[in-house]
Enzyme design. Structure first.
Site, mmCIF file in Angstrom:
data_model
loop_
_atom_site.group_PDB
_atom_site.id
_atom_site.type_symbol
_atom_site.label_atom_id
_atom_site.label_comp_id
_atom_site.label_asym_id
_atom_site.label_seq_id
_atom_site.Cartn_x
_atom_site.Cartn_y
_atom_site.Cartn_z
ATOM 1 N N LYS A 1 -11.349 83.131 46.866
ATOM 2 C CA LYS A 1 -10.692 82.361 47.840
ATOM 3 C C LYS A 1 -9.868 81.460 47.210
ATOM 4 C CE LYS A 1 -12.655 84.264 51.176
ATOM 5 N NZ LYS A 1 -11.954 84.953 52.183
ATOM 6 N N TYR B 1 -16.620 85.556 44.456
ATOM 7 C CA TYR B 1 -16.422 84.935 45.734
ATOM 8 C C TYR B 1 -15.390 83.924 45.828
ATOM 9 C CZ TYR B 1 -16.212 82.971 50.574
ATOM 10 O OH TYR B 1 -16.036 82.659 51.812
#
Length: 272
Positions: A171, A167
């Site tokens: 990002k 994740y």
């Protein structure tokens, strides 16, 4: 559904009467972004996987703010979803002046124990779909010499995050893409901005599988959305919408990355 007077003024000045598109609009920050845009008089195309939620939100916003709304059900895990969204909007003659790349999800836990298919799907939604949608809509904005694109990143984009490894990596990609494009398109009157929230009231933790108390001190999604949209309208390349996040990003510039990563690992290590 409320919006600050100042924020509404800033957003109305740039976008009132125009059309915006919000991905992942059925919950959390996406829903809050849609509400803030609607309060500023922006007509909305709402897209996500859950049709019932989208239709309920579209009806609520149309009634509350007198805007036009359109619902597009799309699953960005599917590689052809961005083309379908584009075909139903710009391809059908509907100009989009505000593109909000918000859809995304995370996985909490040890990388080696995670579902490989789920990790790959995360990269597809958080990165590949963002690239595809931006690549489809941006040329039209450049040609019209107007338009704005938000890419929702995270404060996780500023350091490695053990136990949220994939994740956080997605990002970083989102943040760097937004900041680079912001420089490329500025001469054409187009804004691109990375919104980098921290813990926010949303379904993120539930979907990611994190403990209920993992993200204490969460911000309200409405505050995150308002500050992010104000930053986009004003041409800011990135927005960290809370002071603790801003301070943390500033301080870690002076620390060895291995120290920062070790500290984050301790904070996020599963208790089991």
């Amino acid at each position: 559904m409320t919006s600050s007077a100042q924020g509404s003024s800033i957003l109305r000045k740039r976008w009132q009467g125009k059309w915006g598109l919000v991905t992942g609009a059925s919950a959390g920050i996406g829903m809050a972004l849609a509400e803030e845009l609607a309060a500023a008089g922006v007509n909305l195309v709402l897209t996500a996987r859950r049709q019932d939620r989208l239709q309920a939100l579209a009806a609520k916003l149309a009634t509350a703010f007198g805007i036009q709304t359109k619902v597009l059900v799309a699953d960005l895990e599917q590689a052809d979803a961005p083309e379908q969204i584009f075909a139903a909007t710009e391809g059908a003659g509907q100009s989009i002046d505000v593109l909000i790349n918000n859809a995304g999800f995370g996985y909490y836990g040890e990388f080696s124990k995670g579902d490989p298919a789920r990790q790959t799907a995360m990269v597809q939604v958080n990165c590949s779909a963002v690239v595809a949608l931006t690549n489809l809509f941006l040329p039209r904005m450049i040609a019209r010499k107007r338009g704005d694109i938000m890419i929702v990143a995270s404060t996780a984009a500023y350091q490695p995050v053990p136990y949220l490894a994939t994740y956080a990596a997605t990002k970083v990609f989102d943040r760097f893409l937004a900041e680079a494009l912001a420089q490329e398109v500025r001469p054409f009157g187009v804004h691109v901005s990375a919104l980098c929230p921290g813990p926010t009231e949303s379904e993120f933790g539930q979907v990611a599988g994190s403990p209920a108390d993992q993200f204490r001190g969460s911000q309200k999604a409405s505050s995150v959305a308002r500050k992010g949209l104000e930053g986009l309208a004003l041409g800011r390349q990135w927005v960290i919408p809370y002071f603790v996040g801003q301070a943390g990003v500033f301080v870690q510039r002076f620390l060895p990355r291995r120290m920062v990563t070790a500290g984050v690992a301790k904070a996020f290590r599963p208790k089991n």
